[in-house]
Write an enzyme that holds these catalytic residues in place. Structure first.
Site, PDB file in Angstrom:
ATOM      1  N   LYS A 283     -17.454 -22.366 -42.796  1.00 52.53           N
ATOM      2  CA  LYS A 283     -16.440 -22.853 -43.750  1.00 52.53           C
ATOM      3  C   LYS A 283     -16.046 -21.715 -44.691  1.00 52.53           C
ATOM      4  O   LYS A 283     -16.095 -20.551 -44.300  1.00 52.53           O
ATOM      5  CB  LYS A 283     -16.964 -24.066 -44.521  1.00 52.53           C
ATOM      6  CG  LYS A 283     -17.546 -25.147 -43.609  1.00 52.53           C
ATOM      7  CD  LYS A 283     -17.657 -26.465 -44.307  1.00 52.53           C
ATOM      8  CE  LYS A 283     -18.507 -27.415 -43.494  1.00 52.53           C
ATOM      9  NZ  LYS A 283     -18.255 -28.798 -43.793  1.00 52.53           N
TER      10      LYS A 283
ATOM     11  N   GLU B  98     -17.092 -35.364 -34.783  1.00 52.28           N
ATOM     12  CA  GLU B  98     -17.590 -35.168 -36.144  1.00 52.28           C
ATOM     13  C   GLU B  98     -17.187 -36.362 -37.010  1.00 52.28           C
ATOM     14  O   GLU B  98     -16.081 -36.381 -37.576  1.00 52.28           O
ATOM     15  CB  GLU B  98     -16.992 -33.892 -36.742  1.00 52.28           C
ATOM     16  CG  GLU B  98     -17.376 -32.631 -36.019  1.00 52.28           C
ATOM     17  CD  GLU B  98     -17.463 -31.449 -36.980  1.00 52.28           C
ATOM     18  OE1 GLU B  98     -18.512 -30.799 -36.997  1.00 52.28           O
ATOM     19  OE2 GLU B  98     -16.514 -31.197 -37.723  1.00 52.28           O
TER      20      GLU B  98
ATOM     21  N   HIS C  86     -10.346 -29.590 -37.575  1.00 53.05           N
ATOM     22  CA  HIS C  86     -11.503 -29.990 -38.398  1.00 53.05           C
ATOM     23  C   HIS C  86     -11.025 -31.026 -39.414  1.00 53.05           C
ATOM     24  O   HIS C  86      -9.908 -30.938 -39.924  1.00 53.05           O
ATOM     25  CB  HIS C  86     -12.090 -28.761 -39.104  1.00 53.05           C
ATOM     26  CG  HIS C  86     -13.423 -29.040 -39.726  1.00 53.05           C
ATOM     27  ND1 HIS C  86     -13.543 -29.701 -40.918  1.00 53.05           N
ATOM     28  CD2 HIS C  86     -14.689 -28.772 -39.302  1.00 53.05           C
ATOM     29  CE1 HIS C  86     -14.838 -29.830 -41.209  1.00 53.05           C
ATOM     30  NE2 HIS C  86     -15.553 -29.272 -40.250  1.00 53.05           N
TER      31      HIS C  86
ATOM     32  N   ASN D 271     -20.324 -23.331 -38.287  1.00 52.67           N
ATOM     33  CA  ASN D 271     -19.057 -23.301 -39.034  1.00 52.67           C
ATOM     34  C   ASN D 271     -19.393 -22.913 -40.466  1.00 52.67           C
ATOM     35  O   ASN D 271     -19.897 -23.736 -41.230  1.00 52.67           O
ATOM     36  CB  ASN D 271     -18.393 -24.685 -38.984  1.00 52.67           C
ATOM     37  CG  ASN D 271     -17.163 -24.765 -39.868  1.00 52.67           C
ATOM     38  OD1 ASN D 271     -16.635 -23.744 -40.316  1.00 52.67           O
ATOM     39  ND2 ASN D 271     -16.690 -25.977 -40.130  1.00 52.67           N
TER      40      ASN D 271
ATOM     41  N   GLU E 133     -11.591 -31.388 -42.405  1.00 52.31           N
ATOM     42  CA  GLU E 133     -11.173 -30.835 -43.699  1.00 52.31           C
ATOM     43  C   GLU E 133      -9.733 -30.321 -43.626  1.00 52.31           C
ATOM     44  O   GLU E 133      -9.005 -30.360 -44.621  1.00 52.31           O
ATOM     45  CB  GLU E 133     -12.159 -29.732 -44.134  1.00 52.31           C
ATOM     46  CG  GLU E 133     -13.495 -30.351 -44.548  1.00 52.31           C
ATOM     47  CD  GLU E 133     -14.703 -29.451 -44.375  1.00 52.31           C
ATOM     48  OE1 GLU E 133     -14.549 -28.242 -44.148  1.00 52.31           O
ATOM     49  OE2 GLU E 133     -15.830 -29.988 -44.454  1.00 52.31           O
TER      50      GLU E 133
ATOM     51  N   SER F 273     -23.860 -33.067 -40.505  1.00 56.56           N
ATOM     52  CA  SER F 273     -25.213 -32.997 -41.069  1.00 56.56           C
ATOM     53  C   SER F 273     -26.291 -32.834 -39.998  1.00 56.56           C
ATOM     54  O   SER F 273     -27.399 -33.344 -40.159  1.00 56.56           O
ATOM     55  CB  SER F 273     -25.492 -34.214 -41.961  1.00 56.56           C
ATOM     56  OG  SER F 273     -24.587 -34.226 -43.050  1.00 56.56           O
TER      57      SER F 273
ATOM     58  N   GLY G 146     -21.258 -32.825 -44.201  1.00 55.36           N
ATOM     59  CA  GLY G 146     -21.651 -32.304 -45.510  1.00 55.36           C
ATOM     60  C   GLY G 146     -22.256 -33.344 -46.435  1.00 55.36           C
ATOM     61  O   GLY G 146     -22.402 -33.103 -47.635  1.00 55.36           O
TER      62      GLY G 146
HETATM   63  C1  PEP Z   1     -18.796 -29.077 -40.143  1.00 56.28           C
HETATM   64  O1  PEP Z   1     -18.326 -28.491 -41.095  1.00 56.28           O
HETATM   65  O2  PEP Z   1     -18.215 -29.049 -39.062  1.00 56.28           O
HETATM   66  C2  PEP Z   1     -20.068 -29.780 -40.320  1.00 56.28           C
HETATM   67  C3  PEP Z   1     -20.527 -30.502 -39.328  1.00 56.28           C
HETATM   68  O3  PEP Z   1     -20.680 -29.641 -41.530  1.00 56.28           O
HETATM   69  P1  PEP Z   1     -22.175 -30.125 -41.915  1.00 56.28           P
HETATM   70  O4  PEP Z   1     -23.074 -29.691 -40.782  1.00 56.28           O
HETATM   71  O5  PEP Z   1     -22.488 -29.412 -43.182  1.00 56.28           O
HETATM   72  O6  PEP Z   1     -22.142 -31.597 -42.049  1.00 56.28           O
END
Ligand code: PEP
Length: 247
Positions: A11, A165, A94, A9, A96, A209, A171
């Site tokens: 982003k 998630e 997601h 992803n 976000e 992460s 992040g």
């Molecule tokens: C994500 O944006 O779905 C995500 C898991 O980000 P990160 O791996 O940076 O935590």
């Protein structure tokens, strides 16, 4: 045995030159693949990525899809448009988007439904905040989020991809331990089993992460069928290591 999926992803990152360099490094470094790989790119770059990934073994994904077919929905991108650029996956719900764009469970379910109807596999994200985890509500939250999608997409629910998630892990550099992640994945698997004729088909990815150092342990868990990778998908070497860990 489910074939694992490693989805990046990006982003709101990238640029024409940077995208080209990253994809070229990835394609140069890919060994024989035993898992599926996808890149979920920002909408303006789908055409570029379609060209770069043509005849490669990496699938193209989007980061969102409209719950509507067409019409007066300024700024939205329909599933038909995504299909024109060869998109196979679309992330929906997601955290976000839930957090910054007010997307409710109902909206997320409608987006998943529209994606499926248009021939794009939704990667449905679910996950609890830190406060919810600390209040012992993890199971309740992820089950509620998935239930909305099951309710709306009943008969074709086995065609979705689920991504667990935990919001506190996205992040932040704080990853769920393999045991913590597996525990939630098992809950989601049981929920899918109760709702689907073919629960064994549904992939449940972990995201939050995941990186080159922790991927192998997470991916070794019985109910973790791949990863949704943010930050580490922007570094070719790290993303390639995660892909190798899935094989
Ligand atoms: C994500 O944006 O779905 C995500 C898991 O980000 P990160 O791996 O940076 O935590």
């Amino acid at each position: 045995m489910r074939k694992k999926l490693i989805a990046g992803n990006w982003k709101m990152n990238g640029g024409l030159a940077a995208n080209q360099a990253l994809v070229q490094s990835l394609l140069a470094g890919l060994a024989a693949l035993r898992c599926d790989v996808a890149i979920c790119a920002p909408a303006p770059y789908l055409a570029q990525l379609q060209g770069l990934l043509d005849h490669s073994s990496i699938f193209l994904g989007a980061q969102d899809v409209s719950a509507h077919d067409s019409g007066a929905y300024t700024g939205e991108v329909s599933v038909t448009m995504l299909r024109e650029f060869g998109v196979r996956y679309a992330i929906v719900g997601h955290s976000e988007r839930r957090q910054y764009h007010g997307e409710s469970d109902v909206v997320v379910a409608a987006k998943a439904q529209r994606a499926l109807a248009g021939g794009v596999k939704p990667i449905v994200c679910v996950g609890e905040t830190l406060a919810e985890r600390e209040a012992g509500k993890t199971e309740e939250v992820v089950k509620r989020q998935l239930a909305a999608v099951i309710h709306t997409n009943g008969h074709c629910i086995s065609e979705i991809v689920v991504a667990y998630e935990p919001v506190w892990a996205i992040g932040t550099g704080k990853t769920a331990s393999p045991e913590q992640a597996q525990q939630v994945h098992a809950v989601l698997r049981a929920q899918l089993k109760a709702a689907s004729a073919h629960p064994e088909r549904t992939l449940i990815l972990y995201g939050g992460s995941m990186n080159a150092a922790n991927a192998a342990q997470l991916l070794a868990q019985p109910d973790i069928d791949g990863g949704l990778i943010g930050g580490a998908s922007l570094k070719a070497a790290d993303f390639l290591t995660i892909i190798a860990a899935a094989g």
